[in-house]
Design an enzyme around this catalytic site. Structure first.
Site, PDB file in Angstrom:
ATOM      1  N   ARG A 182       0.869  -1.176   0.000  1.00 41.76           N
ATOM      2  CA  ARG A 182       0.000   0.000   0.000  1.00 41.76           C
ATOM      3  C   ARG A 182       0.905   1.224   0.000  1.00 41.76           C
ATOM      4  NH1 ARG A 182      -0.845   2.608   4.660  1.00 41.76           N
ATOM      5  NH2 ARG A 182      -1.052   0.903   6.124  1.00 41.76           N
ATOM      6  N   HIS A 217      -3.312   4.396   4.861  1.00 42.92           N
ATOM      7  CA  HIS A 217      -4.385   3.401   5.051  1.00 42.92           C
ATOM      8  C   HIS A 217      -5.727   4.009   4.629  1.00 42.92           C
ATOM      9  CE1 HIS A 217      -7.000   0.453   6.887  1.00 42.92           C
ATOM     10  NE2 HIS A 217      -7.599   1.443   7.500  1.00 42.92           N
ATOM     11  N   TYR A 277       4.824   6.004  11.052  1.00 44.31           N
ATOM     12  CA  TYR A 277       5.215   4.633  11.421  1.00 44.31           C
ATOM     13  C   TYR A 277       5.983   3.885  10.336  1.00 44.31           C
ATOM     14  CZ  TYR A 277       0.841   3.654   8.893  1.00 44.31           C
ATOM     15  OH  TYR A 277      -0.154   3.599   7.946  1.00 44.31           O
TER      16      TYR A 277
HETATM   17  C1  TPP Z   1     -13.420  -6.189  13.232  1.00 44.17           C
HETATM   18  C2  TPP Z   1     -12.669  -4.903  13.020  1.00 44.17           C
HETATM   19  N1  TPP Z   1     -11.614  -4.621  13.820  1.00 44.17           N
HETATM   20  C3  TPP Z   1     -10.918  -3.474  13.643  1.00 44.17           C
HETATM   21  C4  TPP Z   1     -11.296  -2.591  12.662  1.00 44.17           C
HETATM   22  C5  TPP Z   1     -10.505  -1.299  12.460  1.00 44.17           C
HETATM   23  N2  TPP Z   1      -9.710  -1.433  11.230  1.00 44.17           N
HETATM   24  C6  TPP Z   1     -10.137  -0.902  10.057  1.00 44.17           C
HETATM   25  S1  TPP Z   1      -9.089  -1.250   8.819  1.00 44.17           S
HETATM   26  C7  TPP Z   1      -8.028  -2.091   9.825  1.00 44.17           C
HETATM   27  C8  TPP Z   1      -6.756  -2.707   9.281  1.00 44.17           C
HETATM   28  C9  TPP Z   1      -7.028  -3.751   8.261  1.00 44.17           C
HETATM   29  O1  TPP Z   1      -5.831  -4.148   7.643  1.00 44.17           O
HETATM   30  P1  TPP Z   1      -5.818  -5.197   6.466  1.00 44.17           P
HETATM   31  O2  TPP Z   1      -6.764  -6.301   6.738  1.00 44.17           O
HETATM   32  O3  TPP Z   1      -4.395  -5.572   6.244  1.00 44.17           O
HETATM   33  O4  TPP Z   1      -6.399  -4.420   5.204  1.00 44.17           O
HETATM   34  P2  TPP Z   1      -5.864  -3.117   4.483  1.00 44.17           P
HETATM   35  O5  TPP Z   1      -6.607  -1.965   5.104  1.00 44.17           O
HETATM   36  O6  TPP Z   1      -4.387  -3.026   4.684  1.00 44.17           O
HETATM   37  O7  TPP Z   1      -6.242  -3.247   3.053  1.00 44.17           O
HETATM   38  C10 TPP Z   1      -8.513  -2.100  11.123  1.00 44.17           C
HETATM   39  C11 TPP Z   1      -7.822  -2.748  12.254  1.00 44.17           C
HETATM   40  C12 TPP Z   1     -12.427  -2.911  11.868  1.00 44.17           C
HETATM   41  N3  TPP Z   1     -12.855  -2.108  10.890  1.00 44.17           N
HETATM   42  N4  TPP Z   1     -13.073  -4.076  12.042  1.00 44.17           N
END
Ligand code: TPP
Length: 385
Positions: A278, A282, A291
């Site tokens: 990415r 985010h 970070y």
């Molecule tokens: C169940 C849940 N826990 C925490 C969150 C907060 N949250 C939103 S995105 C994210 C990170 C997700 O990372 P990843 O699965 O690697 O996907 P990316 O965003 O990098 O595409 C988190 C922890 C959420 N939306 N849902």
């Protein structure tokens, strides 16, 4: 007092035993992700041995990646100007998304997370409907039945279970369509994903698990998600997993095709781990400079999926400057259309949020609607203090 007995085996057998044990537990050498076009644009195999190597497909992949990037750039700018509430950029993940989406059949059914704008584009979802969601004027944005592309899921990992259940129903109905779940490396740590893997494996569900390992789950690096390559997790659940270079659209396309053939042939689930990065934040609420080491970003910028395919198309003589000019023009038109649509988008009817909560209404929702109506009236009622 008797001397303690020495239970240690003789030296020679200890070595044999250790070797036998290591054969089970040693981590085998991890090969690099599967790649067909290297970052410098050269093919890793002769063209006749490169699956899907057709100039028309390569041009389509390039065009759709460029359109996805344009949508992303425009939406990011719109958010910065206060026109959208939030935007999760896909910058860097275009090949993983477009390469895989082009391997799907129209009747396959996609369960995306919240960043799959490139897949949405390839499935025919209007980009205006995607930005509509992030402007906050709709709870959905599009009708999933029109494109077999489900609504975005913001609860990390939840939809991987939905995809598995849907896949099981496809099998029960005798269809050879496949359900596809897109999720990230962070989602792989969710219990929902592990449960989905278990169910899919034991029921031979026709589901493709497509993990975009973009190295970061907001500020948590992938090293905080797993101690072993993600694709290997599939083997532990009893189905195959492959790691592909997620910045190589052609390799992603070929591996996804292979996975889909395996699933359609009755082989059960398959995990594709697209190893990518990415490059942006985010979301627009995030600041990755707090970070992420800058050198890491530079290293991945050199593997940019669009630059790679463009270099290959040009060097192989599969696309002339006219082609790229035409794509740039289409990208500009898309950006203009999205910007105009966002600026002229009507606000939703305020009480609409209570519609469609339940198929046939619900007393509690009706009560909440009345409470909200009263609250709204309190702003205009001259009798109220
Ligand atoms: C169940 C849940 N826990 C925490 C969150 C907060 N949250 C939103 S995105 C994210 C990170 C997700 O990372 P990843 O699965 O690697 O996907 P990316 O965003 O990098 O595409 C988190 C922890 C959420 N939306 N849902």
């Amino acid at each position: 007092m008797t001397a303690p007995t020495d239970h240690r085996p003789p030296e020679a057998s200890a070595t044999a035993f250790t070797d036998a044990l290591n054969a089970f537990t040693d981590r085998p050498h991890e090969p690099p992700p599967l790649q067909l076009i290297a970052p410098d644009g050269t093919l890793t195999l002769p063209p006749e041995q490169t699956p899907g190597y057709r100039p028309a497909l390569l041009r389509t992949l390039y065009r759709d990646m460029r359109m996805s990037r344009e949508l992303d750039t425009e939406a990011t700018a719109l958010q910065r100007q206060g026109e959208l509430g939030l935007w999760p950029p896909l910058l860097g993940q275009e090949a993983a998304q477009v390469g895989s989406a082009h391997a799907l059949r129209p009747d396959d059914y996609v369960f995306p997370s919240y960043r799959e704008h490139g897949v949405a584009w390839c499935r025919g979802v209007d980009p205006v409907d995607v930005v509509k969601l992030y402007r906050g004027v709709t709870n959905g944005g599009w009708d999933p039945r029109e494109t077999n592309f489900h609504l975005y899921t913001l609860v990390v990992g939840a939809h991987v279970l939905h995809a598995t259940g849907y896949a099981m129903s496809l099998a029960k109905r005798g269809s050879d369509a496949v359900a596809v779940a897109y999720f990230g490396d962070g989602a792989s740590s969710e219990g929902d994903v592990a449960e989905a893997f278990t169910f899919a494996a034991v029921h031979d569900a026709p589901v493709l698990f497509f993990c975009q390992n973009n190295q970061w789950a907001i500020s948590e690096p992938v090293t905080r998600q797993t101690n072993s390559p993600l694709h290997r997790r599939a083997r532990g659940f009893g189905f195959p997993g492959v790691r592909v270079d997620g910045n190589d659209a052609l390799a992603v396309h070929a591996v996804t095709r292979h996975a889909l053939d395996h699933i359609r042939g009755g082989g059960g689930p398959f995990l594709v781990e697209a190893f990518t990065y990415r490059m942006g934040a985010h979301t627009t609420s995030d600041d990755p400079t707090r970070y992420r080491p800058p050198a890491e970003l530079e290293q991945w910028r050199a593997k940019d999926p669009l630059a790679r395919l463009r270099t290959h198309l040009t060097a192989a003589g599969h696309a002339a400057p006219d082609f790229f000019d035409e794509v740039e023009q289409q990208a500009r038109e898309l950006a203009h259309r999205v910007r105009h649509a966002v600026r002229t988008m009507p606000d939703p009817e305020r009480l609409g949020v209570f519609d469609h909560v339940h198929a046939e209404g619900h007393a509690l929702v009706d009560e909440e609607r009345r409470g909200f109506e009263e609250y709204e009236r309190s702003f205009t009622d001259p009798e109220r203090p």
